[in-house]
Design a protein around this motif. Structure first.
Motif, mmCIF file in Angstrom:
data_model
loop_
_atom_site.group_PDB
_atom_site.id
_atom_site.type_symbol
_atom_site.label_atom_id
_atom_site.label_comp_id
_atom_site.label_asym_id
_atom_site.label_seq_id
_atom_site.Cartn_x
_atom_site.Cartn_y
_atom_site.Cartn_z
ATOM 1 N N LEU A 194 0.846 -1.201 0.000
ATOM 2 C CA LEU A 194 0.000 0.000 0.000
ATOM 3 C C LEU A 194 0.879 1.247 0.000
ATOM 4 N N THR A 195 0.482 2.206 -0.810
ATOM 5 C CA THR A 195 1.250 3.440 -0.914
ATOM 6 C C THR A 195 0.469 4.587 -0.290
ATOM 7 N N GLY A 196 1.138 5.306 0.587
ATOM 8 C CA GLY A 196 0.503 6.436 1.255
ATOM 9 C C GLY A 196 0.022 7.483 0.259
ATOM 10 N N LYS A 197 -1.137 8.077 0.525
ATOM 11 C CA LYS A 197 -1.747 9.138 -0.297
ATOM 12 C C LYS A 197 -2.168 8.668 -1.695
ATOM 13 N N ASP A 198 -2.152 7.358 -1.925
ATOM 14 C CA ASP A 198 -2.589 6.853 -3.229
ATOM 15 C C ASP A 198 -4.111 6.693 -3.193
ATOM 16 N N PHE A 199 -4.791 7.842 -3.218
ATOM 17 C CA PHE A 199 -6.249 7.806 -3.018
ATOM 18 C C PHE A 199 -6.980 7.164 -4.200
ATOM 19 N N ALA A 200 -6.346 7.164 -5.374
ATOM 20 C CA ALA A 200 -6.989 6.540 -6.537
ATOM 21 C C ALA A 200 -7.208 5.047 -6.304
ATOM 22 N N ASN A 201 -6.320 4.447 -5.517
ATOM 23 C CA ASN A 201 -6.450 3.006 -5.254
ATOM 24 C C ASN A 201 -6.881 2.707 -3.822
ATOM 25 N N ALA A 202 -7.263 3.747 -3.092
ATOM 26 C CA ALA A 202 -7.607 3.541 -1.681
ATOM 27 C C ALA A 202 -8.760 2.563 -1.543
ATOM 28 N N GLY A 203 -8.556 1.518 -0.789
ATOM 29 C CA GLY A 203 -9.612 0.539 -0.555
ATOM 30 C C GLY A 203 -9.598 -0.617 -1.544
ATOM 31 N N ALA A 204 -8.774 -0.510 -2.586
ATOM 32 C CA ALA A 204 -8.800 -1.530 -3.637
ATOM 33 C C ALA A 204 -8.308 -2.886 -3.128
ATOM 34 N N ALA A 205 -7.307 -2.874 -2.244
ATOM 35 C CA ALA A 205 -6.780 -4.144 -1.722
ATOM 36 C C ALA A 205 -7.866 -4.866 -0.920
ATOM 37 N N SER A 206 -8.602 -4.116 -0.115
ATOM 38 C CA SER A 206 -9.661 -4.737 0.695
ATOM 39 C C SER A 206 -10.793 -5.266 -0.184
ATOM 40 N N CYS A 207 -11.090 -4.534 -1.259
ATOM 41 C CA CYS A 207 -12.098 -5.025 -2.210
ATOM 42 C C CYS A 207 -11.640 -6.345 -2.813
ATOM 43 N N GLU A 208 -10.337 -6.408 -3.124
ATOM 44 C CA GLU A 208 -9.802 -7.640 -3.709
ATOM 45 C C GLU A 208 -9.855 -8.792 -2.707
ATOM 46 N N VAL A 240 -2.929 -8.898 8.721
ATOM 47 C CA VAL A 240 -1.916 -8.130 9.455
ATOM 48 C C VAL A 240 -1.515 -6.922 8.621
ATOM 49 N N PHE A 241 -1.521 -5.768 9.247
ATOM 50 C CA PHE A 241 -1.126 -4.518 8.589
ATOM 51 C C PHE A 241 0.134 -3.982 9.266
ATOM 52 N N GLN A 242 1.120 -3.676 8.458
ATOM 53 C CA GLN A 242 2.351 -3.093 9.001
ATOM 54 C C GLN A 242 2.641 -1.839 8.219
ATOM 55 N N ILE A 283 -3.996 7.089 4.472
ATOM 56 C CA ILE A 283 -4.159 8.467 4.952
ATOM 57 C C ILE A 283 -2.935 8.928 5.752
ATOM 58 N N TYR A 284 -2.447 8.079 6.643
ATOM 59 C CA TYR A 284 -1.501 8.567 7.651
ATOM 60 C C TYR A 284 -0.045 8.185 7.448
ATOM 61 N N THR A 285 0.247 7.235 6.537
ATOM 62 C CA THR A 285 1.635 6.758 6.477
ATOM 63 C C THR A 285 2.187 6.836 5.052
ATOM 64 N N PRO A 286 3.517 6.789 4.896
ATOM 65 C CA PRO A 286 4.093 6.797 3.554
ATOM 66 C C PRO A 286 3.855 5.476 2.816
ATOM 67 N N ALA A 287 3.858 4.364 3.559
ATOM 68 C CA ALA A 287 3.653 3.067 2.910
ATOM 69 C C ALA A 287 3.414 1.996 3.966
ATOM 70 N N GLY A 288 2.887 0.881 3.493
ATOM 71 C CA GLY A 288 2.663 -0.222 4.416
ATOM 72 C C GLY A 288 2.260 -1.454 3.645
ATOM 73 N N MET A 289 2.025 -2.529 4.353
ATOM 74 C CA MET A 289 1.528 -3.711 3.658
ATOM 75 C C MET A 289 0.434 -4.411 4.444
ATOM 76 N N MET A 290 -0.325 -5.170 3.700
ATOM 77 C CA MET A 290 -1.455 -5.890 4.260
ATOM 78 C C MET A 290 -1.262 -7.353 3.893
ATOM 79 N N LYS A 291 -1.107 -8.205 4.904
ATOM 80 C CA LYS A 291 -0.898 -9.637 4.661
ATOM 81 C C LYS A 291 -2.110 -10.391 5.173
ATOM 82 N N TYR A 292 -2.595 -11.320 4.396
ATOM 83 C CA TYR A 292 -3.747 -12.074 4.872
ATOM 84 C C TYR A 292 -3.445 -13.561 4.829
ATOM 85 N N SER A 293 -4.086 -14.304 5.691
ATOM 86 C CA SER A 293 -4.102 -15.758 5.539
ATOM 87 C C SER A 293 -5.504 -16.256 5.847
ATOM 88 N N ILE A 294 -5.979 -17.103 4.967
ATOM 89 C CA ILE A 294 -7.325 -17.668 5.102
ATOM 90 C C ILE A 294 -7.156 -19.161 5.367
#
Lengths: 171, 119
Positions: free
Chosen positions: A30-44, A94-96, A75-86
Protein backbone atom coordinates in the motif's frame (compact mmCIF):
# COMPACT_ATOMS: atom_id res chain seq x y z
CA UNK A 1 10.47 -9.92 -11.96
CA UNK A 2 9.43 -13.55 -11.57
CA UNK A 3 7.81 -14.85 -8.42
CA UNK A 4 8.82 -17.81 -6.28
CA UNK A 5 7.20 -21.11 -7.21
CA UNK A 6 3.55 -21.41 -6.23
CA UNK A 7 2.92 -17.69 -5.87
CA UNK A 8 0.87 -15.75 -8.35
CA UNK A 9 0.49 -12.09 -9.06
CA UNK A 10 -3.14 -11.28 -9.59
CA UNK A 11 -4.87 -7.95 -9.25
CA UNK A 12 -2.94 -5.76 -6.84
CA UNK A 13 -1.60 -8.51 -4.63
CA UNK A 14 0.62 -11.56 -4.60
CA UNK A 15 -1.17 -14.72 -3.53
CA UNK A 16 -0.52 -18.38 -2.80
CA UNK A 17 -3.02 -21.18 -2.45
CA UNK A 18 -2.25 -24.28 -0.38
CA UNK A 19 -3.80 -27.44 1.01
CA UNK A 20 -6.42 -28.27 -1.59
CA UNK A 21 -7.57 -24.68 -1.89
CA UNK A 22 -8.77 -24.35 1.70
CA UNK A 23 -5.84 -22.24 2.77
CA UNK A 24 -4.66 -19.15 1.03
CA UNK A 25 -2.30 -16.35 1.85
CA UNK A 26 -1.16 -13.20 0.19
CA UNK A 27 0.18 -9.71 0.49
CA UNK A 28 -0.71 -6.26 -0.81
CA UNK A 29 1.65 -3.31 -0.84
CA UNK A 30 0.00 0.00 0.00
CA UNK A 31 1.25 3.44 -0.91
CA UNK A 32 0.50 6.44 1.26
CA UNK A 33 -1.75 9.14 -0.30
CA UNK A 34 -2.59 6.85 -3.23
CA UNK A 35 -6.25 7.81 -3.02
CA UNK A 36 -6.99 6.54 -6.54
CA UNK A 37 -6.45 3.01 -5.25
CA UNK A 38 -7.61 3.54 -1.68
CA UNK A 39 -9.61 0.54 -0.55
CA UNK A 40 -8.80 -1.53 -3.64
CA UNK A 41 -6.78 -4.14 -1.72
CA UNK A 42 -9.66 -4.74 0.70
CA UNK A 43 -12.10 -5.02 -2.21
CA UNK A 44 -9.80 -7.64 -3.71
CA UNK A 45 -9.60 -9.51 -0.40
CA UNK A 46 -13.40 -9.48 -0.27
CA UNK A 47 -13.61 -10.98 -3.76
CA UNK A 48 -11.14 -13.73 -2.74
CA UNK A 49 -13.22 -14.54 0.37
CA UNK A 50 -16.38 -14.65 -1.76
CA UNK A 51 -14.78 -17.09 -4.18
CA UNK A 52 -13.74 -19.30 -1.27
CA UNK A 53 -17.41 -19.51 -0.31
CA UNK A 54 -17.07 -18.18 3.20
CA UNK A 55 -20.22 -17.13 5.05
CA UNK A 56 -21.53 -13.71 4.02
CA UNK A 57 -21.47 -12.06 7.44
CA UNK A 58 -17.82 -13.00 8.03
CA UNK A 59 -16.89 -11.68 4.60
CA UNK A 60 -18.56 -8.35 5.26
CA UNK A 61 -16.92 -7.99 8.68
CA UNK A 62 -13.48 -8.86 7.27
CA UNK A 63 -13.87 -6.50 4.32
CA UNK A 64 -15.01 -3.59 6.50
CA UNK A 65 -12.21 -4.08 9.04
CA UNK A 66 -9.60 -4.43 6.29
CA UNK A 67 -10.92 -1.36 4.49
CA UNK A 68 -10.65 0.81 7.61
CA UNK A 69 -7.11 -0.39 8.31
CA UNK A 70 -6.11 0.08 4.68
CA UNK A 71 -7.48 3.65 4.70
CA UNK A 72 -5.46 4.37 7.84
CA UNK A 73 -2.25 3.36 6.08
CA UNK A 74 -3.10 5.39 2.98
CA UNK A 75 -4.16 8.47 4.95
CA UNK A 76 -1.50 8.57 7.65
CA UNK A 77 1.64 6.76 6.48
CA UNK A 78 4.09 6.80 3.55
CA UNK A 79 3.65 3.07 2.91
CA UNK A 80 2.66 -0.22 4.42
CA UNK A 81 1.53 -3.71 3.66
CA UNK A 82 -1.46 -5.89 4.26
CA UNK A 83 -0.90 -9.64 4.66
CA UNK A 84 -3.75 -12.07 4.87
CA UNK A 85 -4.10 -15.76 5.54
CA UNK A 86 -7.32 -17.67 5.10
CA UNK A 87 -7.70 -21.07 6.76
CA UNK A 88 -10.75 -23.34 6.99
CA UNK A 89 -11.61 -21.69 10.33
CA UNK A 90 -10.65 -18.05 10.16
CA UNK A 91 -9.14 -15.17 8.21
CA UNK A 92 -6.26 -13.26 9.74
CA UNK A 93 -5.07 -9.94 8.36
CA UNK A 94 -1.92 -8.13 9.45
CA UNK A 95 -1.13 -4.52 8.59
CA UNK A 96 2.35 -3.09 9.00
CA UNK A 97 3.24 0.46 8.15
CA UNK A 98 6.16 2.87 7.99
CA UNK A 99 4.26 5.69 9.65
CA UNK A 100 4.96 7.84 12.69
CA UNK A 101 3.29 5.39 15.00
CA UNK A 102 0.44 6.07 17.39
CA UNK A 103 1.36 7.89 20.56
CA UNK A 104 -1.66 6.98 22.62
CA UNK A 105 -3.43 3.84 21.38
CA UNK A 106 -6.21 4.09 23.95
CA UNK A 107 -7.01 7.61 22.78
CA UNK A 108 -6.90 6.50 19.12
CA UNK A 109 -9.42 3.78 19.95
CA UNK A 110 -11.92 6.39 21.19
CA UNK A 111 -14.85 6.93 18.83
CA UNK A 112 -14.60 10.37 17.29
CA UNK A 113 -10.94 10.96 18.08
CA UNK A 114 -9.04 11.81 14.91
CA UNK A 115 -5.91 13.61 13.78
CA UNK A 116 -6.99 13.68 10.13
CA UNK A 117 -6.62 16.93 8.18
CA UNK A 118 -9.66 18.56 6.57
CA UNK A 119 -9.02 17.27 3.05
CA UNK A 120 -9.26 13.71 4.36
CA UNK A 121 -12.55 14.52 6.08
CA UNK A 122 -13.87 15.97 2.83
CA UNK A 123 -13.27 12.55 1.29
CA UNK A 124 -15.53 11.01 3.91
CA UNK A 125 -12.81 9.61 6.14
CA UNK A 126 -10.93 10.62 9.25
CA UNK A 127 -13.97 10.91 11.49
CA UNK A 128 -12.39 8.87 14.26
CA UNK A 129 -14.42 5.72 13.67
CA UNK A 130 -11.79 3.54 12.00
CA UNK A 131 -10.12 1.69 14.88
CA UNK A 132 -13.34 1.34 16.93
CA UNK A 133 -15.04 -0.06 13.84
CA UNK A 134 -12.23 -2.58 13.30
CA UNK A 135 -12.65 -3.69 16.90
CA UNK A 136 -16.42 -3.97 16.48
CA UNK A 137 -16.18 -6.16 13.39
CA UNK A 138 -13.44 -8.57 14.45
CA UNK A 139 -13.15 -11.46 16.91
CA UNK A 140 -9.59 -10.62 17.92
CA UNK A 141 -7.64 -7.44 17.36
CA UNK A 142 -4.11 -6.52 18.38
CA UNK A 143 -2.35 -3.25 17.83
CA UNK A 144 1.20 -2.35 18.69
CA UNK A 145 2.82 0.95 17.97
CA UNK A 146 5.39 3.39 19.19
CA UNK A 147 6.29 6.87 18.00
CA UNK A 148 8.83 6.53 15.18
CA UNK A 149 8.42 2.75 14.95
CA UNK A 150 5.29 2.48 12.82
CA UNK A 151 2.20 0.49 13.66
CA UNK A 152 1.30 -3.17 13.41
CA UNK A 153 -2.36 -4.08 13.54
CA UNK A 154 -3.73 -7.57 13.21
CA UNK A 155 -7.17 -9.02 13.43
CA UNK A 156 -8.87 -12.38 13.17
CA UNK A 157 -12.39 -13.17 12.03
CA UNK A 158 -13.59 -16.66 12.79
CA UNK A 159 -15.93 -18.57 10.51
CA UNK A 160 -18.99 -20.01 12.16
CA UNK A 161 -20.24 -22.18 9.36
CA UNK A 162 -18.32 -25.11 7.98
CA UNK A 163 -17.21 -24.41 4.48
CA UNK A 164 -18.30 -26.53 1.60
CA UNK A 165 -14.88 -27.22 0.16
CA UNK A 166 -16.24 -29.22 -2.76
CA UNK A 167 -17.63 -26.13 -4.38
CA UNK A 168 -14.81 -23.65 -4.07
CA UNK A 169 -14.54 -21.79 -7.30
CA UNK A 170 -11.32 -20.96 -9.08
CA UNK A 171 -9.68 -17.94 -7.49
CA UNK B 1 -41.70 -1.65 2.99
CA UNK B 2 -39.31 -2.14 0.12
CA UNK B 3 -38.96 -0.43 -3.24
CA UNK B 4 -37.51 -1.56 -6.54
CA UNK B 5 -34.73 0.39 -8.23
CA UNK B 6 -37.26 1.30 -10.93
CA UNK B 7 -39.55 2.86 -8.31
CA UNK B 8 -36.64 4.68 -6.65
CA UNK B 9 -35.62 6.06 -10.04
CA UNK B 10 -39.11 7.52 -10.53
CA UNK B 11 -39.45 8.85 -6.97
CA UNK B 12 -36.13 10.69 -7.23
CA UNK B 13 -36.51 11.58 -10.89
CA UNK B 14 -33.07 10.04 -11.22
CA UNK B 15 -30.82 9.19 -14.13
CA UNK B 16 -28.98 5.90 -14.25
CA UNK B 17 -25.23 6.19 -14.80
CA UNK B 18 -24.07 2.59 -14.92
CA UNK B 19 -24.67 0.11 -17.72
CA UNK B 20 -25.52 -2.45 -15.07
CA UNK B 21 -28.95 -1.62 -13.70
CA UNK B 22 -31.53 -4.23 -12.84
CA UNK B 23 -34.75 -2.27 -12.43
CA UNK B 24 -36.32 -5.15 -10.50
CA UNK B 25 -33.69 -5.17 -7.74
CA UNK B 26 -35.53 -4.85 -4.43
CA UNK B 27 -34.21 -2.41 -1.85
CA UNK B 28 -35.43 -2.83 1.71
CA UNK B 29 -33.52 -0.10 3.52
CA UNK B 30 -31.61 3.11 2.91
CA UNK B 31 -28.73 4.91 4.57
CA UNK B 32 -27.47 8.41 3.92
CA UNK B 33 -24.05 9.79 4.80
CA UNK B 34 -21.08 11.65 3.44
CA UNK B 35 -18.89 10.03 6.05
CA UNK B 36 -17.78 6.74 4.61
CA UNK B 37 -16.74 5.62 8.08
CA UNK B 38 -20.39 5.98 9.10
CA UNK B 39 -21.45 3.83 6.18
CA UNK B 40 -18.93 1.20 7.23
CA UNK B 41 -19.94 1.41 10.90
CA UNK B 42 -23.70 1.68 10.79
CA UNK B 43 -25.25 0.71 7.48
CA UNK B 44 -26.79 -2.68 7.07
CA UNK B 45 -26.16 -5.11 4.29
CA UNK B 46 -28.14 -4.71 1.01
CA UNK B 47 -29.05 -1.06 1.65
CA UNK B 48 -29.37 1.86 -0.75
CA UNK B 49 -26.78 4.61 -0.11
CA UNK B 50 -27.68 8.26 -0.69
CA UNK B 51 -24.56 10.41 -0.62
CA UNK B 52 -23.00 13.65 -1.75
CA UNK B 53 -19.56 12.16 -2.35
CA UNK B 54 -18.78 10.98 -5.87
CA UNK B 55 -15.25 9.57 -5.87
CA UNK B 56 -14.13 5.99 -6.37
CA UNK B 57 -13.72 5.44 -2.65
CA UNK B 58 -17.51 5.65 -2.31
CA UNK B 59 -17.89 2.71 -4.69
CA UNK B 60 -15.26 0.70 -2.81
CA UNK B 61 -16.92 1.54 0.50
CA UNK B 62 -20.23 0.37 -0.95
CA UNK B 63 -18.61 -2.82 -2.21
CA UNK B 64 -17.17 -3.82 1.18
CA UNK B 65 -20.37 -2.85 3.03
CA UNK B 66 -22.64 -4.79 0.62
CA UNK B 67 -24.50 -1.64 -0.46
CA UNK B 68 -26.86 -2.59 -3.29
CA UNK B 69 -27.07 0.73 -5.13
CA UNK B 70 -25.89 4.34 -4.78
CA UNK B 71 -27.77 7.60 -5.40
CA UNK B 72 -25.70 10.76 -5.81
CA UNK B 73 -27.70 13.70 -4.52
CA UNK B 74 -27.83 17.36 -5.58
CA UNK B 75 -26.87 16.58 -9.16
CA UNK B 76 -23.24 15.87 -8.40
CA UNK B 77 -21.68 14.01 -11.31
CA UNK B 78 -19.00 11.37 -10.71
CA UNK B 79 -16.15 10.96 -13.16
CA UNK B 80 -15.90 8.11 -15.65
CA UNK B 81 -13.55 6.10 -13.42
CA UNK B 82 -16.13 6.01 -10.64
CA UNK B 83 -18.83 4.80 -13.03
CA UNK B 84 -16.51 2.18 -14.56
CA UNK B 85 -15.57 0.86 -11.11
CA UNK B 86 -19.25 0.65 -10.13
CA UNK B 87 -19.99 -1.37 -13.26
CA UNK B 88 -17.08 -3.65 -12.43
CA UNK B 89 -18.38 -4.15 -8.89
CA UNK B 90 -21.95 -4.50 -10.13
CA UNK B 91 -23.24 -1.58 -8.06
CA UNK B 92 -25.82 0.55 -9.93
CA UNK B 93 -25.35 4.33 -9.71
CA UNK B 94 -28.06 6.94 -10.02
CA UNK B 95 -27.98 10.71 -9.91
CA UNK B 96 -30.78 12.97 -8.68
CA UNK B 97 -31.13 16.73 -8.60
CA UNK B 98 -32.83 16.57 -5.20
CA UNK B 99 -30.74 17.35 -2.14
CA UNK B 100 -29.79 14.56 0.24
CA UNK B 101 -32.47 15.75 2.67
CA UNK B 102 -35.20 15.81 0.08
CA UNK B 103 -34.09 12.51 -1.49
CA UNK B 104 -34.31 10.80 1.89
CA UNK B 105 -37.64 12.48 2.63
CA UNK B 106 -39.20 11.37 -0.62
CA UNK B 107 -38.05 7.77 -0.18
CA UNK B 108 -39.14 7.71 3.46
CA UNK B 109 -42.55 9.00 2.44
CA UNK B 110 -42.87 6.04 0.08
CA UNK B 111 -42.12 3.62 2.89
CA UNK B 112 -38.38 3.01 2.57
CA UNK B 113 -36.96 2.91 6.07
CA UNK B 114 -33.68 3.56 7.77
CA UNK B 115 -30.76 1.17 7.60
CA UNK B 116 -29.07 1.85 10.87
CA UNK B 117 -27.33 -0.82 12.82
CA UNK B 118 -26.31 0.64 16.16
CA UNK B 119 -24.88 -2.56 17.58
Amino acid sequence: MSLAAGYMKKGLGIHMMQNKETTMKGVFFLTGKDFANAGAASCELKTILEKMQIEQSAIRRAAIAAFEAEMNIIIYTPAGMMKYSITPDYVKVVFQDMGHGIEDIELAMTEGYSTAPDYIREMGFGSGMGLPNIKKNTDEMKISSAPGAGTTLEFIIKFKQERDNENIRDC
Amino acid sequence: MSLTLAEIKVILNANVLTSKFDANTVIGMAYSADLMSDVLSFSQTDSLLITGLVDKTVVRTAHVANIKAIVFARGKVPNKDTVALADEKNIPLMITNFSKYESCGRLYEKGLRNSYDAK
